[in-house]
Design a protein around this motif. Structure first.
Motif, PDB file in Angstrom:
ATOM      1  N   LYS A  24       0.831  -1.215   0.000  1.00 53.10           N
ATOM      2  CA  LYS A  24       0.000   0.000   0.000  1.00 53.10           C
ATOM      3  C   LYS A  24       0.857   1.253   0.000  1.00 53.10           C
ATOM      4  O   LYS A  24       0.540   2.225  -0.685  1.00 53.10           O
ATOM      5  CB  LYS A  24      -0.960  -0.005   1.187  1.00 53.10           C
ATOM      6  N   SER A  30      -5.417  -0.278  -2.010  1.00 50.49           N
ATOM      7  CA  SER A  30      -5.689  -0.894  -0.708  1.00 50.49           C
ATOM      8  C   SER A  30      -6.702  -2.025  -0.796  1.00 50.49           C
ATOM      9  O   SER A  30      -6.512  -3.085  -0.195  1.00 50.49           O
ATOM     10  CB  SER A  30      -6.193   0.155   0.288  1.00 50.49           C
ATOM     11  N   GLU A  34      -5.758  -5.779   0.322  1.00 51.99           N
ATOM     12  CA  GLU A  34      -6.454  -6.377   1.469  1.00 51.99           C
ATOM     13  C   GLU A  34      -7.203  -7.637   1.076  1.00 51.99           C
ATOM     14  O   GLU A  34      -7.264  -8.600   1.851  1.00 51.99           O
ATOM     15  CB  GLU A  34      -7.379  -5.351   2.102  1.00 51.99           C
TER      16      GLU A  34
END
Length: 84
Positions: A24, A30, A34
């Motif tokens: 990130k 992101s 994730e």
């Protein structure tokens, strides 16, 4: 573990959280980072099988990350703005 290999400053011996943080900080979106990290942790540490829906989502996220040859991109801005 392609995400660690593609992220400057990350290594294969890092924890998933540290690899995700490094990815990130180098501009990877992101949401995609994730998604990959959560799936890895779920399977590796939770001892759950990887279902086909999760696998498809991880492949899509990894493909999206791989489409940027430089690694970092302005995709983080697009993700934060909602790339639905």
């Amino acid at each position: 573990m392609e995400l660690a290999e593609r992220t400057p400053g990350a290594s294969l011996t890092e924890t998933p959280i540290r690899v995700a943080s490094a990815a990130k900080s180098h501009g990877y979106p992101s949401e995609r980072v994730e998604r990959i990290t959560d799936a890895f942790r779920h399977v590796r540490y939770g001892h759950y099988p990887l279902d086909t829906d999760t696998l498809a989502a991880v492949i899509e996220a990894a493909t999206d990350l791989g489409s940027d040859d430089d690694g970092a991109s302005d995709g983080a801005a697009a993700t934060e703005g909602g790339d639905a």
